[in-house]
Write an enzyme that holds these catalytic residues in place. Structure first.
Site: not given
Ligand code: NAI
Ligand code: MG
Length: 497
Positions: A237-239, A259, A295, A401
């Site tokens: 997910g996100s940084t 990742e 990503c 990103e």
């Molecule tokens: P996010 O990183 O918040 O979400 C990914 C996962 O983390 C989801 O299952 C979410 O429910 C979970 N999550 C969120 N907050 C959490 C917390 N405090 N504790 C534990 N788990 C948590 O990403 P989001 O907000 O959906 O997207 C934001 C940005 O992140 C995107 O615009 C993109 O730039 C980046 N991103 C990068 C990805 C990659 O493949 N590296 C995938 C998704 C998002």
């Protein structure tokens, strides 16, 4: 067997998997899952809280200390093979559920992700009986050896862009290693993973070995990270969220693997095969079936000055040819952005690029202006492939990103400058190098600070090859035997002779 049964009101209604049982959230609360190609709710998923997570972790802990740990490696392998077969049997249904839920073109999920899921599970089934320790010859007076052991209960947190293939890579490795898991899919696209819960049961995994709990990151995700019985978190997910997880795990000292995102560069040298490069830096890299929500999106295209104008023209033409539309239509090459907040983010970055002084060589439209007022997809979250020319690496569109179908071209004059530009990023996930000079290719592989480098190719990901980044793109690796090591710890034994 159909994995998805619509309720009488028309919405598909999905349940968690906890201790071998399908169940709603204890609070009975639900979240709407939106079809991003029309912007309307099509399914409902459990909105789970800390009590649901506690029940799932408890089941995983009991399973870990129970029959699961007594199973020989070939037993785990057999169950993974059963699972691989079930995913193959249900591939087309699962691809359709995933594409409906996150908008990724069915052409990609059906021909790419689902076949990969089956192969990934077979790969890790084959790895299950290849866990090995060492004997270490310290002294004739002692016999010293190491064994590897499963770390225990693993929390797996998954994003919305490619749910099933990320699930397979993480869960396949964790189960092969002998761990038990609690999976938390992304609230915006949980349906394919919740639907697949059925398959874990049919494959024959003992109750509690695999648990799947949907809900918000800030509630369900956070309580999974904080749970003292979770030994490891594997997160994609996100940084920004990775930083939150790091802070939240301070008390439990849970092991983490991340990742994260990227701002990857594609470097096109004048000696490259320009036809291959044109495709590789555009539709294969950032103007993808998932609308650049990957990503590894090659969002910075560095082009050597003598071919700059020609390449800009070629990439703009490629962008103009991408077929955008209904993700369920196999002719569609690019679907919508997965949900409203991400859609707004991508459009804000497109506006920012123009304000920062980059020039749009192609694209920029979205929503109704792109799809047409009368289109059934006028309310969907569609964004045109958008290509900025004459960008500078210090612009925010080149540093942050975007996670959408947006790329920027930057000219360069020398190899040293190209490598310096590629490395001038807080991220370090991937890099593409396009050249016909073998020596230059090797020099670039050594010089770029990323976890993955492609030469004359882009976005080629294989289950046998470790995948992950450096710097703010994270640490730890998915895929390959190396990922298996991430779910094991080493025990050292000393026998005095
Ligand atoms: P996010 O990183 O918040 O979400 C990914 C996962 O983390 C989801 O299952 C979410 O429910 C979970 N999550 C969120 N907050 C959490 C917390 N405090 N504790 C534990 N788990 C948590 O990403 P989001 O907000 O959906 O997207 C934001 C940005 O992140 C995107 O615009 C993109 O730039 C980046 N991103 C990068 C990805 C990659 O493949 N590296 C995938 C998704 C998002
Ligand atoms: Mg959705």
């Amino acid at each position: 067997m159909s994995l998805l049964l619509p309720a009488p009101d028309g919405f598909a209604r999905l349940e968690n998997l906890i201790d071998g049982k399908r169940c709603p959230a204890l609070s009975l609360e639900r979240l709407a899952s939106v079809d991003p190609s029309i912007g309307e709710t099509w399914a409902e998923i459990p909105s789970s809280g800390s009590d649901d997570i506690a029940a799932a972790v408890d089941a995983a802990k009991r399973a870990f200390s129970g029959a699961w740990s007594d199973l020989p490696a070939l037993g785990r392998a057999g169950l993974l093979r059963n699972l691989a077969g079930l995913f193959a049997d249900h591939a087309s249904e699962l691809a359709r559920i995933e594409s409906r839920d996150n908008g990724r073109a069915l052409a990609e999920t059906s021909a790419g992700d689902l076949p990969a899921v089956t192969q990934i599970l077979h790969y890790f089934a084959g790895a299950a009986d290849k866990l090995m320790g060492d004997t270490v010859q310290v002294s004739p007076a002692s016999f010293n050896f190491t064994v590897v052991e499963a770390v225990g209960v693993v929390g797996i947190i998954i994003p919305w862009n490619a749910p099933l293939s990320i699930l397979a890579a993480k869960v396949g490795a964790a189960l092969a290693a002998g761990c038990t898991v609690v999976v938390k899919p992304a609230e915006q696209a949980s349906c394919s993973i919740l639907a697949a819960a059925e398959l874990f049961e049919h494959a024959g995994f003992p109750p509690g070995v695999v648990n799947i709990v949907s809900g918000l990151g800030s509630t369900a995700g956070d309580s999974l990270v904080r749970h003292p019985d979770v030994r490891k978190i594997s997160f994609t997910g996100s940084t920004a969220t990775a930083r939150r997880i790091t802070a939240a795990s301070a008390d439990s000292l849970t092991q983490l693997a991340f990742e994260l995102g990227g701002k990857s560069a594609n470097i096109v040298f004048a000696d490259a095969d320009l036809d291959a490069a044109e495709l590789g830096v555009s539709t294969a890299s950032v103007f993808t079936g998932g609308a650049g929500q990957t990503c590894v999106a090659g969002s910075r295209i560095l082009i050597e000055r003598p071919i700059y104008e020609e390449m800009v023209e070629r990439i703009a033409r490629r962008a103009s040819e991408v077929r955008i539309g209904d993700p369920m239509d196999l002719e569609t090459q690019m679907g919508p952005i997965a949900f409203d907040r991400q859609y707004d983010k991508v459009r804000d970055y497109i506006a920012l690029g123009s304000q920062e002084g980059a020039e749009i060589a192609f694209g920029g439209r979205s929503g109704e202006a792109l799809m047409g007022a009368g289109s059934p997809h006028a309310g969907g979250y569609f964004v045109e492939p958008t290509f900025f020319r004459d960008a500078r690496n210090d612009m925010r569109i080149c540093r942050e990103e975007i996670f959408g179908p947006v790329a920027s071209a930057i000219p360069f004059d020398t190899e040293e400058e190209a490598v310096a530009l590629a490395n001038d990023s807080s991220y370090g996930l991937a890099c593409g190098v396009w050249t016909s000079d073998l020596k230059r290719a090797h020099r670039a592989i050594a010089a770029v600070k990323t976890g993955v480098v492609w030469v004359n190719a882009y976005r080629r990901i294989h289950w046998a090859l470790p995948f992950g980044g450096v710097k703010e793109s994270g640490y730890g690796r998915d895929s390959g035997l190396e990922s298996l090591r991430g779910y094991l710890h080493t025990k050292t034994a000393w026998i005095e002779l």
